[in-house]
Design a protein around this motif. Structure first.
Motif, PDB file in Angstrom:
ATOM      1  N   ALA A   3      28.965 -31.576 -43.912  1.00 52.69           N
ATOM      2  CA  ALA A   3      28.714 -31.500 -45.352  1.00 52.69           C
ATOM      3  C   ALA A   3      29.874 -32.201 -46.063  1.00 52.69           C
ATOM      4  N   GLY A   4      29.541 -33.030 -47.043  1.00 46.32           N
ATOM      5  CA  GLY A   4      30.585 -33.764 -47.760  1.00 46.32           C
ATOM      6  C   GLY A   4      30.816 -35.171 -47.234  1.00 46.32           C
ATOM      7  N   ASP A   5      30.285 -35.487 -46.034  1.00 43.40           N
ATOM      8  CA  ASP A   5      30.336 -36.874 -45.566  1.00 43.40           C
ATOM      9  C   ASP A   5      29.372 -37.711 -46.418  1.00 43.40           C
ATOM     10  N   LEU A   6      29.649 -39.009 -46.491  1.00 48.35           N
ATOM     11  CA  LEU A   6      28.845 -39.917 -47.315  1.00 48.35           C
ATOM     12  C   LEU A   6      28.278 -41.037 -46.457  1.00 48.35           C
ATOM     13  N   LEU A   7      26.947 -41.100 -46.362  1.00 46.98           N
ATOM     14  CA  LEU A   7      26.280 -42.215 -45.686  1.00 46.98           C
ATOM     15  C   LEU A   7      26.072 -43.341 -46.700  1.00 46.98           C
ATOM     16  N   GLN A  48      35.560 -40.633 -54.341  1.00 48.85           N
ATOM     17  CA  GLN A  48      35.571 -39.168 -54.451  1.00 48.85           C
ATOM     18  C   GLN A  48      35.425 -38.511 -53.080  1.00 48.85           C
ATOM     19  N   THR A  49      34.597 -39.113 -52.213  1.00 44.94           N
ATOM     20  CA  THR A  49      34.423 -38.569 -50.852  1.00 44.94           C
ATOM     21  C   THR A  49      35.765 -38.527 -50.129  1.00 44.94           C
ATOM     22  N   HIS A  50      36.519 -39.610 -50.198  1.00 42.99           N
ATOM     23  CA  HIS A  50      37.844 -39.632 -49.556  1.00 42.99           C
ATOM     24  C   HIS A  50      38.794 -38.642 -50.213  1.00 42.99           C
ATOM     25  N   ALA A  51      38.734 -38.537 -51.534  1.00 39.58           N
ATOM     26  CA  ALA A  51      39.615 -37.593 -52.247  1.00 39.58           C
ATOM     27  C   ALA A  51      39.323 -36.149 -51.833  1.00 39.58           C
ATOM     28  N   ASP A  52      38.048 -35.886 -51.506  1.00 39.45           N
ATOM     29  CA  ASP A  52      37.645 -34.524 -51.120  1.00 39.45           C
ATOM     30  C   ASP A  52      37.789 -34.265 -49.618  1.00 39.45           C
ATOM     31  N   GLY A  53      38.267 -35.261 -48.866  1.00 39.17           N
ATOM     32  CA  GLY A  53      38.457 -35.075 -47.423  1.00 39.17           C
ATOM     33  C   GLY A  53      37.238 -35.372 -46.589  1.00 39.17           C
TER      34      GLY A  53
END
Length: 342
Positions: free
Chosen positions: A50-54, A240-245
């Motif tokens: 959850a939280g990964d971005l495709l 944002q994905t990278h900022a959120d880990g």
């Protein structure tokens, strides 16, 4: 590095001529360093968090192969780069027969005039443009299947759906972003339910992606240029994905090449619109992409060089040996892999 470093023997029977059905029933090799594990593509949600971005490439393949005549001489055309209103650069079988201002007749009301020649590449001005040209291609063209997929004539009706992703939207590609071919509406729903996010870029894949590397030294190869767009919404999602880990997962080498083209040295993504001819080889420092799902590529190809840069040269040689020994299917209609960045 030498191009020979990226050579390997691939048995012809492993070159997929048709995709499996359903699409997500294809095999999936998980490659994480030296660790290899066998899965099917439908297992992808189990490998993401959850939280990964495709990041998908939403380009749409146009029926870019045409057969026509100059007088009595047969001419086969594969469009590969849009140059403006009704103007395309094309690879042409029979280019030697053509001279400037020759007219190639495809149908009674559909033709193209030769504007320029450079070896086997020919610049054509069609007598139609925009939606009218796209309709003519739909009516008279065939899918621009790569040369290793064997078909009679211009292919068949199955290829019109098989060689298109379910999220294809922006017309302009003359080759499919093939990693995306494994996704089904059902798999996308399961990924959403897992909490995986989606973003889209557009890279109009050119037929140059199939051109052989003709130099001995990798550094001497010149990549073909392709047109791409990354909008602000996708930029914000990636950053944002990278900022959120979370992890940014490129669906295919086309998405990866465009993301890396727009990546800044500080690891932030910036908006992009224009041509990219980025050539990624071992030693490249990745800025944006953390994971990559991609098919199995040709020996000595720029795409095998790219995955070797991403996941490790020795690791990918071993992974491909394993894939060949275990009957994985290669190329556009073949099986998939999921790679972690080394």
């Amino acid at each position: 590095m030498k191009v020979d470093d990226f050579d390997f023997h691939l048995p012809k029977e492993l070159i997929a001529q048709r995709p499996v059905s359903p699409r997500d029933a294809s095999k999936l090799l998980r490659i994480k360093g030296e660790s290899l594990s066998d899965h099917v593509f439908a297992d992808l949600p189990d490998m993401l968090n959850a939280g990964d971005l495709l990041v998908f490439n939403n380009t749409r393949v146009i029926p870019a192969r045409l057969k026509g005549k100059r007088g009595e001489a047969g001419i086969e055309v594969t469009l590969h780069k849009h140059e403006g209103e009704g103007t395309w650069v094309a690879f042409v079988k029979g280019a030697k027969k053509l001279r400037l201002d020759d007219v190639i007749q495809f149908e009674d009301d559909f033709n193209a005039t030769v504007l320029g020649k450079d070896g086997g590449e020919v610049t054509l001005q069609f007598n139609k443009a925009g939606a009218s040209l796209m309709q003519a291609l739909e009516d008279h063209g065939g899918m621009p299947l790569p040369p290793y997929i064997k078909r009679e004539g211009l292919g068949d009706e199955r290829d019109k759906s098989d060689y298109q992703t379910v999220f294809a939207e922006k017309e302009g590609a003359v080759a499919a972003p093939t990693a995306g071919l494994h996704f089904t509406p059902e798999l996308l729903e399961r990924l959403k339910a897992k909490g995986v996010k989606f973003a889209y870029v557009t890279l109009h894949v050119g037929a140059g992606t199939f051109l052989p590397v003709k130099v001995d030294d990798v550094a001497d190869h010149k990549m073909h240029a392709e047109f791409g767009v990354i909008d602000q919404a996708t930029v914000d999602q990636v950053n944002q994905t990278h900022a959120d880990g979370g992890r940014v997962v490129a669906v295919g080498t086309t998405s990866l090449r465009l993301l890396e083209s727009a990546g800044r040295d500080d690891g932030q993504l910036a908006p992009f619109e224009g041509d990219t001819d980025i050539f990624i080889t071992p030693g490249y420092q990745f800025k944006i992409v953390d994971m990559l799902t991609t098919n199995f590529h040709l020996p000595r190809s720029t795409l095998f060089m790219l995955v070797s840069a991403f996941a490790g040269f020795e690791e990918m040689k071993k992974a491909y040996e394993y894939a060949i020994e275990n009957g994985y299917r290669f190329y556009s209609y073949g099986d998939g892999s999921l790679l972690s960045r080394k």
